[in-house]
Design a protein around this motif. Sequence first.
Motif, PDB file in Angstrom:
ATOM      1  N   ILE A  54       0.851  -1.230  -0.161  1.00 48.13           N
ATOM      2  CA  ILE A  54      -0.027  -0.004  -0.027  1.00 48.13           C
ATOM      3  C   ILE A  54       0.969   1.318  -0.063  1.00 48.13           C
ATOM      4  N   ARG A  55       2.049   1.220   0.860  1.00 51.20           N
ATOM      5  CA  ARG A  55       2.765   2.201   1.031  1.00 51.20           C
ATOM      6  C   ARG A  55       3.446   2.446  -0.449  1.00 51.20           C
ATOM      7  N   THR A  56       3.956   1.564  -1.105  1.00 47.76           N
ATOM      8  CA  THR A  56       4.582   1.550  -2.458  1.00 47.76           C
ATOM      9  C   THR A  56       3.695   2.236  -3.360  1.00 47.76           C
ATOM     10  N   ALA A  57       2.397   1.769  -3.288  1.00 48.57           N
ATOM     11  CA  ALA A  57       1.313   2.417  -4.243  1.00 48.57           C
ATOM     12  C   ALA A  57       1.379   3.880  -3.963  1.00 48.57           C
ATOM     13  N   GLN A  58       1.352   4.223  -2.714  1.00 49.99           N
ATOM     14  CA  GLN A  58       1.268   5.863  -2.506  1.00 49.99           C
ATOM     15  C   GLN A  58       2.197   6.365  -3.094  1.00 49.99           C
ATOM     16  N   LEU A  59       3.390   5.828  -2.662  1.00 50.71           N
ATOM     17  CA  LEU A  59       4.692   6.477  -2.984  1.00 50.71           C
ATOM     18  C   LEU A  59       4.815   6.477  -4.395  1.00 50.71           C
ATOM     19  N   ALA A  60       4.295   5.410  -5.299  1.00 49.10           N
ATOM     20  CA  ALA A  60       4.575   5.726  -6.646  1.00 49.10           C
ATOM     21  C   ALA A  60       3.547   6.604  -7.231  1.00 49.10           C
ATOM     22  N   LYS A  61       2.493   7.078  -6.556  1.00 49.70           N
ATOM     23  CA  LYS A  61       1.607   8.157  -6.943  1.00 49.70           C
ATOM     24  C   LYS A  61       2.205   9.277  -6.805  1.00 49.70           C
ATOM     25  N   GLU A  62       2.932   9.659  -5.533  1.00 54.72           N
ATOM     26  CA  GLU A  62       3.653  10.774  -5.199  1.00 54.72           C
ATOM     27  C   GLU A  62       4.644  10.955  -5.971  1.00 54.72           C
ATOM     28  N   LEU A  63       5.403   9.777  -6.619  1.00 56.20           N
ATOM     29  CA  LEU A  63       6.681  10.083  -7.492  1.00 56.20           C
ATOM     30  C   LEU A  63       6.186  10.417  -8.615  1.00 56.20           C
ATOM     31  N   GLU A  64       4.828   9.855  -9.297  1.00 52.27           N
ATOM     32  CA  GLU A  64       4.484  10.378 -10.439  1.00 52.27           C
ATOM     33  C   GLU A  64       4.268  11.776 -10.362  1.00 52.27           C
ATOM     34  N   ALA A  65       3.436  12.221  -9.425  1.00 53.34           N
ATOM     35  CA  ALA A  65       3.165  13.822  -9.420  1.00 53.34           C
ATOM     36  C   ALA A  65       4.537  14.327  -9.137  1.00 53.34           C
ATOM     37  N   ASN A  66       5.540  13.914  -8.780  1.00 58.66           N
ATOM     38  CA  ASN A  66       6.903  14.732  -8.619  1.00 58.66           C
ATOM     39  C   ASN A  66       7.450  14.848  -9.822  1.00 58.66           C
ATOM     40  N   GLU A  67       7.495  13.638 -10.399  1.00 62.45           N
ATOM     41  CA  GLU A  67       8.016  13.778 -11.912  1.00 62.45           C
ATOM     42  C   GLU A  67       7.140  14.694 -12.893  1.00 62.45           C
ATOM     43  N   ARG A  68       5.957  14.562 -12.849  1.00 60.40           N
ATOM     44  CA  ARG A  68       5.320  15.528 -13.615  1.00 60.40           C
ATOM     45  C   ARG A  68       5.772  16.797 -13.253  1.00 60.40           C
ATOM     46  N   ARG A  69       5.916  17.148 -11.955  1.00 60.07           N
ATOM     47  CA  ARG A  69       6.200  18.564 -11.617  1.00 60.07           C
ATOM     48  C   ARG A  69       7.764  18.944 -12.237  1.00 60.07           C
ATOM     49  N   LEU A  70       8.373  18.162 -12.016  1.00 63.19           N
ATOM     50  CA  LEU A  70       9.970  18.111 -12.293  1.00 63.19           C
ATOM     51  C   LEU A  70      10.153  18.217 -13.871  1.00 63.19           C
ATOM     52  N   ALA A  71       9.121  17.363 -14.596  1.00 60.94           N
ATOM     53  CA  ALA A  71       9.242  17.627 -16.061  1.00 60.94           C
ATOM     54  C   ALA A  71       8.874  18.883 -16.624  1.00 60.94           C
ATOM     55  N   LEU A  72       7.905  19.298 -15.720  1.00 62.74           N
ATOM     56  CA  LEU A  72       7.359  20.926 -16.290  1.00 62.74           C
ATOM     57  C   LEU A  72       8.498  21.836 -15.971  1.00 62.74           C
ATOM     58  N   ALA A  73       9.046  21.642 -14.821  1.00 60.46           N
ATOM     59  CA  ALA A  73      10.114  22.939 -14.572  1.00 60.46           C
ATOM     60  C   ALA A  73      11.098  22.461 -15.393  1.00 60.46           C
TER      61      ALA A  73
END
Length: 634
Positions: free
Chosen positions: A234-253
């Motif tokens: 469950i924690r991994t799934a949550q982290l994956a979601k957060e990671l995806e959001a972070n990656e999108r932010r990073l890609a945007l920046a």
Amino acid sequence: MSWVTVIWSAGMGVCLILALMHFLIWFRDRKSWSSFCFPVIALGIVCMGFCELSLMLTDSPDEFLRLVRIGHVLFGVTVAASLLFVHLDFGTGRSWLLLLALGLRTAAVTANLVTDGSLHFISIQSLEKIRFLGESISIVNEATENPWVRLGQLAALVQIAYVIDASTRLWRRGGGLNRHRALSIGGSTVLLFLVGFVLVGSISAGALRAPILVSFPFFGMVLAIGYDMSSNLIRTAQLAKELEANERRLALAGAAGRIAFWEWDLKNDRIWFSKDGWAVFGIEPASEVNFERFMVHVHEDDRSRLEETVRESVEKTGAYSAEFRLVATEGGRPRWLSATGKVEKNNRGEPVLFRGFSIDVSRRKDAESQAAQQRRELTHLSRVGTLGALSGALAHELNQPLAAILSNAQVGRRRLGAEPPDLAEMDEILHDIVDDTKRAGNIVHGMRAMFAKDAPVDLQAVDLNGVVADSLKLLHSEIIARKTRIEFTPLPTLPPITASFIELQQVFINLIVNSLDAISGQSAGVSALPPCIRIIVSDTPDGIMFEVADNGPGIPLENLEHLFEPFFSTKSPGKGLGLGLSISRGIVERYGGKLIAVPPEDGCGAVFRIAFPPPSADAKVAACDHGVDADTPH
Ligand code: ADP
């Protein structure tokens, strides 16, 4: 109702589902061996449960003995998987203790297979029926104990010692998660081994008349590990979601700022770029880039410098910062990248990963080179302005050698008429003409260099004595016209500095002309002393110091802080642009020096001080190696 069958079947069903589920999870990734151990444990319990159920339901002592034998093999596999799980998952246990536990358990299973009967009983003479959970089940009534059972008990003790050790170490690491796992997984495993040890030991010794139930404590352990692993999922799934959001932010920046994130696996020489990173480097997205292939994209003039910086970061400093050009261009201009990174080391101190980001700074570089062009134009404007104001004096300066050449030539012509012509005198006259022509030539040469729009700024080993002497020569007529005395004693030991001769000459001319203007601008009779400009040079351990001092009116206090501001001038329009001091300071600072106005010691006049840092030994050697003639204006 047959509770034994119901409970055991339900327990086996749960374990089977857990085993299948976690086997599939492991199969999708296949990297973590601890995740593989768990389905093995769960499957082992299913088989042991089946074995236990069959034991309870059989009426034959021989069948009972055979099932105990099979049960020992299943127990051995499940115990080994449990120990390996603890070892891999905790990462804390002592390897030798693990090997000892595994070795003893293997020996016990071997004894179980090679001796008569099973590890516990050599033979079972009779069984007894008892009621258990409302059902009639078989237990051992009369049996002969196998002495090898002590080996199994010793193995169980070492297993317990290993798990306690690994759990204690995990607990000591601290952190909520570590402690929770040490307690739940470590605790339930120890409990299982302990129950198995006491229960089976008592039954085989004939001290306890009860069914052999090992799968139950194992079941508790599986639930503890299963719960922990499910929480992890469950924690991994949550982290994956957060990671995806972070990656999108990073890609945007990254896309907005033209930033490329990269990682270089130093061991395998593989470079990874972020999604938009490829475009920043102008590289076609490719699956495999190593350092050599990456360097092909760096501008060839910057390659060796960049290689050196990277090598130094990896081998020595650990930190990386560089600016370099790429082969790729934009609008015909080279693209510039500014890179920052950090080297990461493993626990043996070896560099393993180089991580960082590079930003496209082409626009900033463009702006800088515009700014540099403007600075050059202003510097030139100021130089022409100063010389323009002195044009009368310069024309006079030039007139002197020309007049001398003319009169010498006229005298020579007259002497040619004499019979016989005086050749010795003719030689003297021609000699003077050559000298004066050279003098005029030098003045023209100096002026041309100062007026030239693109006066060369290439760095040379410059003798500062020569710069001052040349500046005074150029201003000679002006100094005479203003009846000013110049005090300047060159310092022959002065080391050369690496700079542009013309730029330094501009600094000294500005200071001397300012002093001349200040002296001649003051009302007659204000100063009792004859006009004088003193240029003092000293070579100190802190650097080379020049002071240009005059006995003019000095600088009013309210003007002091504005002197170096561009376009600040107290001179009448047409006489001063107000750029001289700000440009001079810019020039001196470019060579690592300082230009300041200092309060005069005797309280009168103005004093400007130029300080250059001591020339580095390298610069001196380089200057000598290149055989630069320091006295020659370039
Ligand atoms: P400009 O000479 O064109 O005015 P500068 O930047 O060279 O521009 O000088 C700025 C001002 O600093 C001068 O106008 C003058 O007021 C003051 N200044 C510079 N040197 C001296 C000096 N030796 N004595 C008095 N005032 C000075």
